[in-house]
Design an enzyme around this catalytic site. Structure first.
Site, PDB file in Angstrom:
ATOM      1  N   LYS A 155      34.917  27.567  42.540  1.00  0.00           N
ATOM      2  CA  LYS A 155      34.409  28.932  42.740  1.00  0.00           C
ATOM      3  C   LYS A 155      32.969  29.160  42.299  1.00  0.00           C
ATOM      4  CE  LYS A 155      38.949  31.010  42.174  1.00  0.00           C
ATOM      5  NZ  LYS A 155      39.951  30.244  41.495  1.00  0.00           N
ATOM      6  N   LYS A 167      31.992  36.017  49.317  1.00  0.00           N
ATOM      7  CA  LYS A 167      30.984  35.071  49.802  1.00  0.00           C
ATOM      8  C   LYS A 167      31.382  34.435  51.128  1.00  0.00           C
ATOM      9  CE  LYS A 167      29.562  34.363  45.104  1.00  0.00           C
ATOM     10  NZ  LYS A 167      30.294  35.549  44.716  1.00  0.00           N
ATOM     11  N   SER A 193      35.596  37.243  34.643  1.00  0.00           N
ATOM     12  CA  SER A 193      36.216  36.083  35.285  1.00  0.00           C
ATOM     13  C   SER A 193      35.292  34.880  35.131  1.00  0.00           C
ATOM     14  CB  SER A 193      36.470  36.365  36.758  1.00  0.00           C
ATOM     15  OG  SER A 193      35.273  36.344  37.481  1.00  0.00           O
TER      16      SER A 193
END
Length: 181
Positions: A89, A131, A176
């Site tokens: 990620k 994204k 996160s």
């Protein structure tokens, strides 16, 4: 999905020890699930999660990688719902390691979809990223491909009861472990 959809169901969360996976686990513990399987390739995070929830009898911990179809097949036995949060990620890491990003975010997702279809899951939810909209990075491109695989997955099932497959996109989430690009 509303709370009743989790009633007496077995749920598998890939990437279950990550920030989104942990949040999903905590949320599902408040529902009346039959069991929650936390699937992760991060042994230490699984260990920490197991310590934190040592009293929770619903939780099962599966060490494995989504790139390993055989391990997924075992983890998916008798699972009703898959919440697929496992992915690479971080934008800079994916840019520098595009091969690994493709292997995890695309091939790994394909493995989870194929094994979910073979295991007759009822529902499959891909956790994607903002994204993936007009991607300009390796991360965005691989997650867009993962979304396309998920949407196509419903038509590949040969079972009479085909799984329902969803894609949801998250933006940057404060606290996160994702990127802020």
């Amino acid at each position: 999905m509303d709370d009743s959809e989790f009633l007496n169901k077995t749920i598998l969360i890939t990437g279950g020890s990550g920030s989104i996976g942990t949040y999903l686990t905590e949320s599902l513990l408040k529902k009346n699930c039959k069991s929650i399987r936390v699937f992760s390739n991060n042994e230490n995070e699984l260990y920490e999660l197991r310590k934190k929830y040592s009293e929770e009898e619903k939780l099962r911990y599966f060490l494995g990688d989504i790139k390993d179809s055989r391990r997924l097949k075992i983890a998916l036995e008798n699972v009703h719902i898959v919440l697929h949060a496992a992915a690479l990620k971080h934008v800079p890491i994916c840019e520098y390691n595009p091969y690994d990003a493709v292997q995890t975010n695309v091939i790994g997702t394909q493995n989870v979809i194929e094994m979910s279809i073979q295991s007759n899951v009822e529902k499959f939810v891909l956790i994607s990223t903002d994204k993936a909209a007009n991607p300009t990075s390796t991360l965005g491109g691989t997650k867009l491909l993962a979304e396309k695989l998920t949407v196509a997955g419903m038509s590949y099932s040969t079972h009479s009861q085909k799984p329902i497959m969803y894609c949801v996109r998250f933006g940057n989430v404060l606290g996160s472990r994702g990127s802020v690009y």
